[in-house]
Write a protein that holds these residues in place. Structure first.
Motif, PDB file in Angstrom:
ATOM      1  N   ASN A 153     -19.077  -3.158  42.842  1.00 33.91           N
ATOM      2  CA  ASN A 153     -19.658  -1.883  43.244  1.00 33.91           C
ATOM      3  C   ASN A 153     -18.581  -0.816  43.452  1.00 33.91           C
ATOM      4  OD1 ASN A 153     -21.956  -0.307  43.956  1.00 33.91           O
ATOM      5  ND2 ASN A 153     -21.412  -0.562  46.107  1.00 33.91           N
ATOM      6  N   THR A 154     -17.532  -1.164  44.160  1.00 32.28           N
ATOM      7  CA  THR A 154     -16.431  -0.213  44.366  1.00 32.28           C
ATOM      8  C   THR A 154     -15.759   0.114  43.046  1.00 32.28           C
ATOM      9  OG1 THR A 154     -16.071  -1.003  46.620  1.00 32.28           O
ATOM     10  CG2 THR A 154     -14.246   0.198  45.582  1.00 32.28           C
ATOM     11  N   GLY A 155     -15.544  -0.906  42.220  1.00 37.49           N
ATOM     12  CA  GLY A 155     -14.959  -0.661  40.907  1.00 37.49           C
ATOM     13  C   GLY A 155     -15.796   0.302  40.087  1.00 37.49           C
ATOM     14  N   MET A 156     -17.113   0.111  40.084  1.00 37.15           N
ATOM     15  CA  MET A 156     -18.001   1.005  39.336  1.00 37.15           C
ATOM     16  C   MET A 156     -17.907   2.436  39.868  1.00 37.15           C
ATOM     17  SD  MET A 156     -20.007   1.043  36.722  1.00 37.15           S
ATOM     18  CE  MET A 156     -20.476  -0.656  36.439  1.00 37.15           C
ATOM     19  N   ALA A 157     -17.871   2.588  41.176  1.00 33.70           N
ATOM     20  CA  ALA A 157     -17.760   3.928  41.764  1.00 33.70           C
ATOM     21  C   ALA A 157     -16.458   4.607  41.339  1.00 33.70           C
ATOM     22  CB  ALA A 157     -17.853   3.842  43.291  1.00 33.70           C
ATOM     23  N   ILE A 158     -15.374   3.844  41.302  1.00 38.41           N
ATOM     24  CA  ILE A 158     -14.085   4.413  40.888  1.00 38.41           C
ATOM     25  C   ILE A 158     -14.134   4.800  39.417  1.00 38.41           C
ATOM     26  CG2 ILE A 158     -11.648   3.844  40.480  1.00 38.41           C
ATOM     27  CD1 ILE A 158     -11.815   2.236  43.158  1.00 38.41           C
ATOM     28  N   VAL A 163     -16.126  -6.145  32.384  1.00 36.98           N
ATOM     29  CA  VAL A 163     -15.140  -6.559  33.388  1.00 36.98           C
ATOM     30  C   VAL A 163     -15.753  -6.467  34.784  1.00 36.98           C
ATOM     31  CG1 VAL A 163     -12.957  -5.924  34.513  1.00 36.98           C
ATOM     32  CG2 VAL A 163     -13.083  -6.014  32.025  1.00 36.98           C
ATOM     33  N   LEU A 164     -16.467  -5.386  35.060  1.00 33.49           N
ATOM     34  CA  LEU A 164     -17.040  -5.216  36.396  1.00 33.49           C
ATOM     35  C   LEU A 164     -18.205  -6.166  36.663  1.00 33.49           C
ATOM     36  CD1 LEU A 164     -16.698  -1.366  36.804  1.00 33.49           C
ATOM     37  CD2 LEU A 164     -15.405  -3.176  37.965  1.00 33.49           C
ATOM     38  N   LEU A 165     -19.007  -6.455  35.650  1.00 37.09           N
ATOM     39  CA  LEU A 165     -20.078  -7.440  35.834  1.00 37.09           C
ATOM     40  C   LEU A 165     -19.487  -8.811  36.158  1.00 37.09           C
ATOM     41  CD1 LEU A 165     -22.473  -6.389  32.936  1.00 37.09           C
ATOM     42  CD2 LEU A 165     -23.000  -6.307  35.390  1.00 37.09           C
ATOM     43  N   GLN A 166     -18.481  -9.221  35.410  1.00 37.18           N
ATOM     44  CA  GLN A 166     -17.829 -10.514  35.635  1.00 37.18           C
ATOM     45  C   GLN A 166     -17.131 -10.536  36.993  1.00 37.18           C
ATOM     46  OE1 GLN A 166     -17.321 -12.727  32.636  1.00 37.18           O
ATOM     47  NE2 GLN A 166     -15.921 -14.210  33.489  1.00 37.18           N
ATOM     48  N   THR A 167     -16.466  -9.435  37.335  1.00 37.28           N
ATOM     49  CA  THR A 167     -15.783  -9.349  38.625  1.00 37.28           C
ATOM     50  C   THR A 167     -16.779  -9.466  39.770  1.00 37.28           C
ATOM     51  OG1 THR A 167     -14.008  -8.009  37.693  1.00 37.28           O
ATOM     52  CG2 THR A 167     -14.304  -7.892  40.067  1.00 37.28           C
ATOM     53  N   ARG A 184      -4.064  -7.970  28.677  1.00 38.56           N
ATOM     54  CA  ARG A 184      -3.325  -7.871  29.940  1.00 38.56           C
ATOM     55  C   ARG A 184      -3.930  -6.788  30.832  1.00 38.56           C
ATOM     56  NH1 ARG A 184       0.869 -11.245  29.837  1.00 38.56           N
ATOM     57  NH2 ARG A 184       1.786 -11.758  27.819  1.00 38.56           N
ATOM     58  N   ARG A 185      -4.298  -5.636  30.250  1.00 38.33           N
ATOM     59  CA  ARG A 185      -4.887  -4.566  31.055  1.00 38.33           C
ATOM     60  C   ARG A 185      -6.234  -5.015  31.634  1.00 38.33           C
ATOM     61  NH1 ARG A 185      -4.086   1.085  31.376  1.00 38.33           N
ATOM     62  NH2 ARG A 185      -3.447   1.408  29.220  1.00 38.33           N
ATOM     63  N   ILE A 186      -7.042  -5.693  30.839  1.00 35.68           N
ATOM     64  CA  ILE A 186      -8.330  -6.195  31.321  1.00 35.68           C
ATOM     65  C   ILE A 186      -8.110  -7.151  32.493  1.00 35.68           C
ATOM     66  CG2 ILE A 186     -10.263  -7.701  30.690  1.00 35.68           C
ATOM     67  CD1 ILE A 186     -10.117  -6.316  27.866  1.00 35.68           C
ATOM     68  N   MET A 187      -7.108  -8.011  32.380  1.00 36.05           N
ATOM     69  CA  MET A 187      -6.790  -8.926  33.479  1.00 36.05           C
ATOM     70  C   MET A 187      -6.355  -8.150  34.722  1.00 36.05           C
ATOM     71  SD  MET A 187      -4.855 -11.995  31.436  1.00 36.05           S
ATOM     72  CE  MET A 187      -4.462 -12.871  32.947  1.00 36.05           C
ATOM     73  N   VAL A 188      -5.559  -7.112  34.535  1.00 39.99           N
ATOM     74  CA  VAL A 188      -5.137  -6.280  35.668  1.00 39.99           C
ATOM     75  C   VAL A 188      -6.358  -5.694  36.362  1.00 39.99           C
ATOM     76  CG1 VAL A 188      -3.963  -4.132  36.307  1.00 39.99           C
ATOM     77  CG2 VAL A 188      -2.816  -5.773  34.810  1.00 39.99           C
ATOM     78  N   LEU A 189      -7.320  -5.203  35.586  1.00 43.40           N
ATOM     79  CA  LEU A 189      -8.533  -4.637  36.192  1.00 43.40           C
ATOM     80  C   LEU A 189      -9.266  -5.667  37.038  1.00 43.40           C
ATOM     81  CD1 LEU A 189     -10.002  -2.517  33.264  1.00 43.40           C
ATOM     82  CD2 LEU A 189      -8.741  -1.708  35.283  1.00 43.40           C
ATOM     83  N   ALA A 190      -9.503  -6.846  36.486  1.00 41.72           N
ATOM     84  CA  ALA A 190     -10.234  -7.869  37.224  1.00 41.72           C
ATOM     85  C   ALA A 190      -9.482  -8.307  38.479  1.00 41.72           C
ATOM     86  CB  ALA A 190     -10.515  -9.066  36.319  1.00 41.72           C
TER      87      ALA A 190
END
Length: 151
Positions: free
Chosen positions: A122-127, A108-112, A63-69
């Motif tokens: 990119n924004t996710g990675m920076a955060i 998660v960020l690669l898939q997103t 569920r947390r992984i889904m929230v991230l994506a």
């Protein structure tokens, strides 16, 4: 005044919120309740944190992984950062805490980036890097030209 069913849902929801977001976050949210936001806080506690997070179909970590994506795809960066921070701080040996590791976050960020766009990734990675720095967990340097895909 809340009925016994609502009170039970609130208790289950608070328990899930504490497991996933930590006591400090939950205490701050409850402590900041006022006449404007208290009903909203109760609603998300019952609906999201009990009604969804208590369902048996998915583990809390999934569920947390889904929230991230989803939050990255939607540009909901405050919620994304909250789940990154609390996921990195969660005890890895407690499944209810939905702990995250760097390999999972990277995937998660690669898939997103593929499905929601490179700017979201990119924004996710920076955060993530900002949060890691604040936790004194900056990843070690890597050689851009060594290894990787496409060789």
């Amino acid at each position: 005044m809340t009925d016994s069913n609502t009170r039970a849902a609130l208790q289950r929801g608070i328990s899930n919120r504490r497991n996933v977001l930590g006591d400090a976050w939950v205490e701050r949210s409850i402590g900041n309740a006022n006449t404007l936001n208290v009903e909203f806080q109760r609603m998300i506690t019952c609906y999201a944190w009990d009604g969804i997070w208590s369902r048996p179909g998915l583990e809390p970590r999934t569920r947390r992984i889904m929230v991230l994506a989803i939050t990255a795809a939607m540009g909901r960066w405050e919620e994304f950062e909250l789940h990154i921070r609390t996921g990195l701080q969660a005890p890895a040996d407690d499944p209810a805490a939905a702990a995250l590791d760097l390999d999972t976050i990277k995937e998660v960020l690669l898939q997103t980036a593929v499905y929601a766009g490179v700017p979201a990734g990119n924004t996710g990675m920076a955060i993530v890097l900002k949060v890691l720095s604040s936790l004194d967990r900056t990843p070690p340097k890597a050689d851009f030209w060594a290894g990787g895909t496409g060789e």
